[in-house]
Design a protein around this motif. Structure first.
Motif: not given
Length: 622
Positions: A306, A333, A336-337, A340, A386-387, A389-391, A393, A419
């Motif tokens: 990043s 990506l 990030g996965d 999470r 960032d991570i 925020a991509d969760w 909803s 977030e």
């Protein structure tokens, strides 16, 4: 005139024009210079670069090729004098063989001067040198400057910088000449072979390995951690210096053709860059990392990419380099996965924890583990924001409005952190709910409240004294600090009511000797019982411990002191008779001051996951 020997094919009786005479002279001039440096004529001798040993001669050679080009264009345009065209083509082939060799030797001999760090630091100056002649002019002017300069130390250009400039200027002039002569393909082929090998070699020495997911899966964690640290170092140098410098070098050397410059950089860098970014993606795909303690290594990798993204996007901006950008994005990506998933595992681990609570109501190991984990996580707030925020909803956990208010209300927080703030607030709430369940297991209600006060106070302290404080905001801290005080008030009320109520409400009121005796006996009994029970209870935080002691002293001592001073004379100690008045006010103060210190055996052993987290934090150096 030399050109007369080559004009016997001109059978026209008309006199030659000025242009014809000029082109003939150009051809003769070019022939003299080019044949002098014919590589085949000197093949039995060691090759000696014109550019390295005779700069004036190098300039002359380039000028000769330019003159030859002019003559060739003239004859081709006239569509006549085919023998002159053939002669010119042969000379051009000889010249190009020489320049091809010069290009190869210059690239090979200047590996050190053309290292990526030197090139990237000198790029702005090097790109302004549009030709070798420009450089000669600069060189000449610098020689003039030296005549008026007292010492070498005052020169603005170091020797390494000058060598880098010279090499780039030489390569550019050769490339310009070969491309203009239609021999760009030969030049490019040499460039690609040499510079691609340099990129691969540099990454190899930086330790950037192309490890597959299966290789990572089989690797011991301590070995893999070292690989990650090596990669973090390599990717920073790779992007900021290596690829940046190679991009600059391509742009400078092939300034005359943007298409060629782009093609060269694409071919020499794409494979190496894609392989470089495959490591974090393969790491994220590995099941080996899916445990909360390993989350920080994934965040290190995510944060590194990043932070470098602006440079990645700039250096690899062309469409032909989209594979590199895609590899970097794919790594982000996947990382990030993985993060999470690990956050979900972390939450589940809190909820499933079945470890026992400390016998003295101190801070639970789970509280220490979770809060140290979250403090550590807060240091990665940009990456985690960032991570999170991509969760999706539907996977976001809602918070009760009464529990959390946005820290943006004071205008001091970044709205983009909402977030991550909500996610961290939720994890703290999950912890507190778990602690509520553990508090119930104590047999004494007052100890339950002391346990909750100690643990919540630890939570608030960790938030306030770390980056979490900025994320959670002052309102959150104030609300939970107030709750700590409420827990402590409940502890005092439940734990010391019997002691306080054993004294008369009005200690100055006149009462009978029997009532006085019962008051002293009741107080002695309740105080001794309470003190004995609470002698193993602890308050780890020194400030809170002192506050509780002062509060208890204010509730107990003033009334007892008045009662003691009024009635103690009635019950002087007699031989063989139990004293009714056992404690002076000073004795009670000393007993209270001895309470709530941690003693051996009151704390639970650290859990295995806490030990793992300590190991991760130590290796990170935090």
């Amino acid at each position: 005139m030399k050109g007369s020997s080559h004009s016997s094919d001109d059978h026209h009786s008309r006199p030659r024009t000025f242009s014809e005479t000029l082109m003939e002279e150009n051809m003769d001039y070019a022939q003299d210079v080019i044949l002098k440096w014919d590589v085949y004529a000197h093949k039995h001798h060691n090759f000696s670069s014109i550019f390295a040993h005779d700069r004036k001669e190098a300039k002359t050679f380039i000028q000769a090729v330019t003159a030859l080009q002019t003559a060739m264009h003239y004859y081709v345009r006239l569509s006549s004098n085919s023998d002159k065209i053939i002669r010119a083509q042969k000379l051009m082939q000889t010249a190009m063989k020489r320049l091809e060799k010069e290009f190869y030797v210059t690239l090979s001999a200047n590996r050190k001067n053309l290292d990526s760090e030197s090139v990237s630091s000198r790029s702005s100056k090097a790109s302004t040198r549009s030709s070798i002649s420009d450089f000669y002019e600069d060189e000449a002017s610098e020689e003039e400057d030296k005549k008026t300069t007292p010492s070498r130390g005052e020169n603005t250009i170091s020797e390494s910088e000058s060598a880098s400039d010279i090499a780039m200027a030489d390569l550019k002039s050769i490339a310009d000449c070969m491309i203009a002569s239609g021999y760009g393909k030969e030049c490019v082929k040499i460039y690609k072979i040499i510079r691609k090998s340099i990129i691969d070699e540099t990454l190899y020495y930086l330790g950037a390995e192309n490890l597959s997911t299966s290789q990572i899966q089989k690797m011991e964690w301590n070995v893999l951690e070292q690989k990650i640290k090596t990669w973090l170092h390599a990717v920073k140098i790779g992007v900021k210096t290596l690829f940046s410098g190679e991009r600059t070098l391509c742009d400078v050397v092939f300034e005359s053709s943007e298409q060629i410059a782009q093609s060269c950089f694409t071919e020499i860098s794409t494979d190496a860059a894609v392989k470089l970014f495959s490591f974090p993606e393969n790491f994220a795909r590995s099941k080996k990392i899916l445990s909360p303690e390993k989350m920080f290594r994934a965040l290190d990798l995510y944060e590194a990419i990043s932070d470098l993204w602006p440079e990645i996007e700039s250096i690899f901006s062309h469409e032909s380099l989209s594979a590199v950008r895609s590899a970097a994005v794919a790594a982000l990506l996947k990382l990030g996965d993985a993060v999470r998933v690990m956050l979900s595992q972390f939450e589940a681990a809190i909820q499933k924890d079945s470890s026992k609570s400390p016998s003295g109501g101190g801070v639970h190991p789970l509280t220490r583990y979770v809060m140290n984990f979250l403090v550590f996580l807060g240091d990665y707030n940009g990456a985690v924001a960032d991570i999170v925020a991509d969760w999706p909803s539907n996977a976001r956990t809602p918070l009760p409005e009464s529990y959390f208010s946005s820290p943006t209300s004071d205008g001091g927080a970044d709205p983009s952190s909402a977030e991550i703030t909500a996610r961290l607030a939720w994890l703290i709430l999950v912890l507190l709910c778990k602690l509520d369940g553990k508090a119930v297991l104590y047999g004494d209600v007052s100890l339950s409240y002391l346990f909750l006060a100690n643990n919540l106070n630890y939570v608030v302290s960790k938030v306030r004294n770390s980056n979490l404080g900025l994320l959670m905001g002052p309102d959150w801290i104030w609300k939970h600090r107030s709750k700590v005080k409420q827990y402590l008030a409940n502890y005092e009320r439940m734990g010391w009511t019997k002691v306080i109520s054993s004294l008369p409400e009005n200690p100055t009121a006149e009462i009978s000797p029997q009532e006085v005796r019962e008051c002293f006996r009741g107080f002695n009994s309740s105080f001794e019982e309470t003190y004995k029970k609470q002698s193993t209870w602890i308050i780890p935080d020194p400030k809170t411990r002192d506050e509780v002691k002062i509060s208890l002293a204010k509730k107990i001592l003033p009334g007892y002191r008045i009662f003691y001073q009024k009635y103690r004379w009635q019950y002087n100690r007699e031989m063989g008779v139990e004293s009714i008045v056992r404690y002076a006010p000073e004795d009670l103060s000393n007993y209270l001051s001895d309470l709530f210190f941690a003693v051996s055996g009151t704390s639970c052993k650290s859990s295995s996951y806490e030990t793992s987290l300590d190991s991760s934090m130590t290796s990170r150096g935090r």
